[in-house]
Design a protein around this motif. Structure first.
Motif, PDB file in Angstrom:
ATOM      1  N   ARG A 112       0.799  -1.219   0.000  1.00  0.00           N
ATOM      2  CA  ARG A 112       0.000   0.000   0.000  1.00  0.00           C
ATOM      3  C   ARG A 112       0.838   1.278   0.000  1.00  0.00           C
ATOM      4  NH1 ARG A 112      -4.231  -1.508   4.737  1.00  0.00           N
ATOM      5  NH2 ARG A 112      -2.451  -2.759   5.443  1.00  0.00           N
ATOM      6  N   ILE A 155      -8.937   4.054  -0.436  1.00  0.00           N
ATOM      7  CA  ILE A 155      -8.389   3.150  -1.447  1.00  0.00           C
ATOM      8  C   ILE A 155      -6.888   2.942  -1.241  1.00  0.00           C
ATOM      9  CG2 ILE A 155      -7.942   2.844  -3.906  1.00  0.00           C
ATOM     10  CD1 ILE A 155     -10.597   4.194  -4.483  1.00  0.00           C
ATOM     11  N   SER A 156      -6.133   4.038  -1.131  1.00  0.00           N
ATOM     12  CA  SER A 156      -4.680   3.907  -0.985  1.00  0.00           C
ATOM     13  C   SER A 156      -4.288   3.438   0.408  1.00  0.00           C
ATOM     14  CB  SER A 156      -4.000   5.246  -1.303  1.00  0.00           C
ATOM     15  OG  SER A 156      -4.267   5.643  -2.629  1.00  0.00           O
ATOM     16  N   HIS A 159      -7.375  -0.240   0.909  1.00  0.00           N
ATOM     17  CA  HIS A 159      -7.720  -1.294  -0.056  1.00  0.00           C
ATOM     18  C   HIS A 159      -6.536  -2.210  -0.356  1.00  0.00           C
ATOM     19  CE1 HIS A 159     -10.312  -2.784  -3.460  1.00  0.00           C
ATOM     20  NE2 HIS A 159      -9.121  -3.271  -3.791  1.00  0.00           N
ATOM     21  N   ASN A 161      -4.084  -1.763  -3.451  1.00  0.00           N
ATOM     22  CA  ASN A 161      -3.898  -1.998  -4.876  1.00  0.00           C
ATOM     23  C   ASN A 161      -2.954  -0.927  -5.409  1.00  0.00           C
ATOM     24  OD1 ASN A 161      -4.416  -2.978  -7.641  1.00  0.00           O
ATOM     25  ND2 ASN A 161      -6.187  -3.962  -6.709  1.00  0.00           N
ATOM     26  N   GLN A 337     -11.824   0.113  -6.538  1.00  0.00           N
ATOM     27  CA  GLN A 337     -10.570   0.861  -6.563  1.00  0.00           C
ATOM     28  C   GLN A 337     -10.453   1.740  -7.799  1.00  0.00           C
ATOM     29  OE1 GLN A 337     -10.863  -2.392  -6.913  1.00  0.00           O
ATOM     30  NE2 GLN A 337      -9.464  -3.221  -8.447  1.00  0.00           N
ATOM     31  N   SER A 340     -10.370   5.719  -7.739  1.00  0.00           N
ATOM     32  CA  SER A 340      -9.154   6.529  -7.574  1.00  0.00           C
ATOM     33  C   SER A 340      -8.666   7.076  -8.910  1.00  0.00           C
ATOM     34  CB  SER A 340      -8.050   5.705  -6.911  1.00  0.00           C
ATOM     35  OG  SER A 340      -7.667   4.607  -7.720  1.00  0.00           O
TER      36      SER A 340
END
Length: 554
Positions: A112, A155-156, A159, A161, A337, A340
């Motif tokens: 991440r 997300i960052s 999540h 990814n 995701q 983003s």
């Protein structure tokens, strides 16, 4: 006495020429300090979130890819249909695994961290391209919203990814191309560097192909286009080697044949809400599921060509933003995701569209992650075991999609005005109050179409660190079985031992170790491991088989 606006604290006007419609604004020192402070707080919150949680199932899937690729190499593309990443990601995942061992910090943090750092770099690039050159005072507030966007924090920071890393390389490419166009530089190195940056984006994921047309169309001269493509091709070939030469068919089929989840977003979701007993509905749904990706790409590339047809072209940054908004608005596939992707581009549209998107996407993501995490406290958000979110948060998903449509409409209008496009509709535009009324009517109609939301199901099991160890151990046992079937018994033994190190009390792991020893003819070790397995669980059939074989070898 001259009256000062509150915004004068944050922006100052630079001298404007006689043709300027309004003064060009740049940030004051106080505004830059405020923006940096907000960005620093967001960065810290993401790092803390990454340290205290594990993330979604994407994290353990990446971890498993790192382990499996060490044994299988390019064969991973044929043995695991879910591995659809460029070959260069194999090197990247191996590096993150090595760093995790060297530092003692978990892989879940390191996977991440690149996106967390990329968000900060993306803010700087957007500020350089938009913040200091815009004539719209609301850009400052849009940058503040980007700096603390809940979309990116979730997300960052949670999540797990790499989408923000891809967006960084796209923004860097656009920055390099626009910088040369602005200052009318003809340096040979500019096209080479821009091409290399664009290629690096494709070393992580291949979705940047959707903005390739607008970038190429904005490179002046054939020579610069050739240099850009040559640099991109050389970097891509080097980063994908040697795997691309070992099995190009499997790599191209997996990487470019990937399709996102259908029916979770936008048009595909609405298609699933139509009456299923009608033949034309089934046909429409099937056609859109099979051909929607090609339709979306075709539409995006037509719009890309249209934006560069006129003598007056929109900025490349604006063009790329419209491309991403259009793609996600009409796409038939979706992953949460992907939201983003849009975060940097809505900044140019002003504070209102930015605030609507960040708020709607932030609420939607929070609901989804909380569902996958089985409530607070968050640690593992496992969609593979908990289940998908459609049917639970459909209204929040529709509101989020509407926010994308709003941003798309604003972006389209700005580009149409900039380029002097003629209106397609024969009648004049609706007044603002009628637009609001039409939007409310459409929202109410769609709200009525959506069926009643399902209750949150009973959590399926653990969500803490023990659950992660069990999942990773299960993947190691599956790898051991596949390696054994390939006759690679030594590697099968190592994989089984990794599973046993994660779950020392696992009878299945001990049985897998016994099977590997037996396959190598090491019957003493096989018998001892089988006996250990049966002491843990007398019902493990594989251990019994090994004991019978070992007894016959005496």
């Amino acid at each position: 006495m001259k009256q000062h606006s509150p915004m004068d604290t944050f922006v100052e006007a630079s001298p404007s020429g006689p043709l300027a419609a309004s003064p060009v604004l740049s940030m004051t020192r106080r505004a830059r300090v405020l923006l940096a402070g907000v960005a620093s707080l967001a960065l810290l919150s993401k790092i803390l979130l990454a340290l205290k949680t594990y993330g979604t199932n994407d994290v353990y899937v990446y971890d498993q890819f790192s382990v499996w690729s060490r044994y299988l190499g390019v064969s991973l593309y044929r043995m695991d249909s879910t591995f659809n990443h460029p070959p260069s990601m194999i090197y990247f995942l191996h590096f993150l695994s090595w760093v995790a061992v060297a530092t003692g910090l978990p892989f879940s943090f390191w996977i991440r961290l690149p996106s967390i750092l990329a968000d900060t770099a993306n803010l700087w690039l957007v500020w350089k391209m938009v913040g200091e050159r815009s004539q719209d005072r609301s850009i400052f507030w849009s940058l503040i919203l980007l700096a603390c966007a809940p979309t990116l924090i979730l997300i960052s920071g949670f999540h797990g990814n790499t989408d923000s890393v891809v967006i960084f390389f796209i923004l860097l490419t656009i920055y390099l191309v626009e910088r040369d166009a602005t200052y009318q530089l003809e340096r040979d190195a500019s096209a080479w560097v821009a091409g290399a940056a664009f290629s690096l984006a494709h070393c992580v994921k291949v979705f940047p192909l959707i903005v390739a047309p607008v970038i190429l169309l904005n490179l002046s001269g054939r020579a610069r286009k050739i240099k850009f493509c040559a640099a991109a091709g050389a970097v891509l070939l080097a980063a994908w080697s040697p795997f691309i030469f070992q099995d190009p068919q499997a790599i191209i089929g997996q990487v470019f044949g990937y399709r996102s989840v259908y029916g979770n977003w936008g048009l595909s979701f609405l298609a699933r809400q139509l009456p299923a007993n009608q033949h034309w509905v089934q046909s429409l749904d099937t056609d859109f599921r099979l051909g929607g990706a090609y339709l979306t790409l075709g539409l995006v590339w037509i719009v890309s060509w249209r934006m560069n047809w006129e003598a007056v072209r929109p900025r490349l940054f604006s063009q790329a933003g419209l491309v991403f908004l259009l793609f996600l608005a009409v796409s038939n596939g979706f992953g949460v995701q992907y939201l983003s992707w849009l975060a940097p581009w809505v900044v140019e549209l002003g504070w209102a569209p930015s605030a609507i998107f960040y708020a709607a996407s932030g609420v939607f993501l929070f609901l989804v992650y909380n569902f996958w995490s089985q409530g607070f406290p968050w640690y593992l958000a496992d969609s593979l075991n908990v289940g998908n979110y459609p049917g639970h948060f459909d209204h929040a998903e529709l509101i989020c999609w509407f926010s994308v449509l709003v941003a798309l409409g604003v972006a389209w209008r700005k580009i149409a005005i900039t380029s002097g496009w003629k209106r397609l509709l024969p009648f004049p535009p609706l007044a603002p109050e009628w637009r609001i009324a039409a939007g409310l009517i459409a929202a109410c109609a769609l709200y009525a179409i959506v069926p009643p939301q399902l209750p949150t199901p009973t959590p399926p099991g653990d969500k803490d660190e023990s659950a992660v160890r069990f999942i990773n151990a299960d993947a190691d046992l599956e790898l051991s079985l596949r390696l054994g079937n390939l006759g690679r018994y030594e590697d099968a033994l190592h994989a089984a031992q990794e599973a046993s190190s994660l779950l020392p009390d696992s009878a299945e792991a001990r049985a897998a170790i016994a099977t590997a020893y037996a396959s190598m003819g090491r019957w003493k070790e096989a018998r001892e491991s089988a006996e250990q397995s049966l002491r843990l669980d007398p019902q493990v059939e594989a251990a019994r088989v090994v004991l019978k074989l070992a007894a016959s070898r005496r």
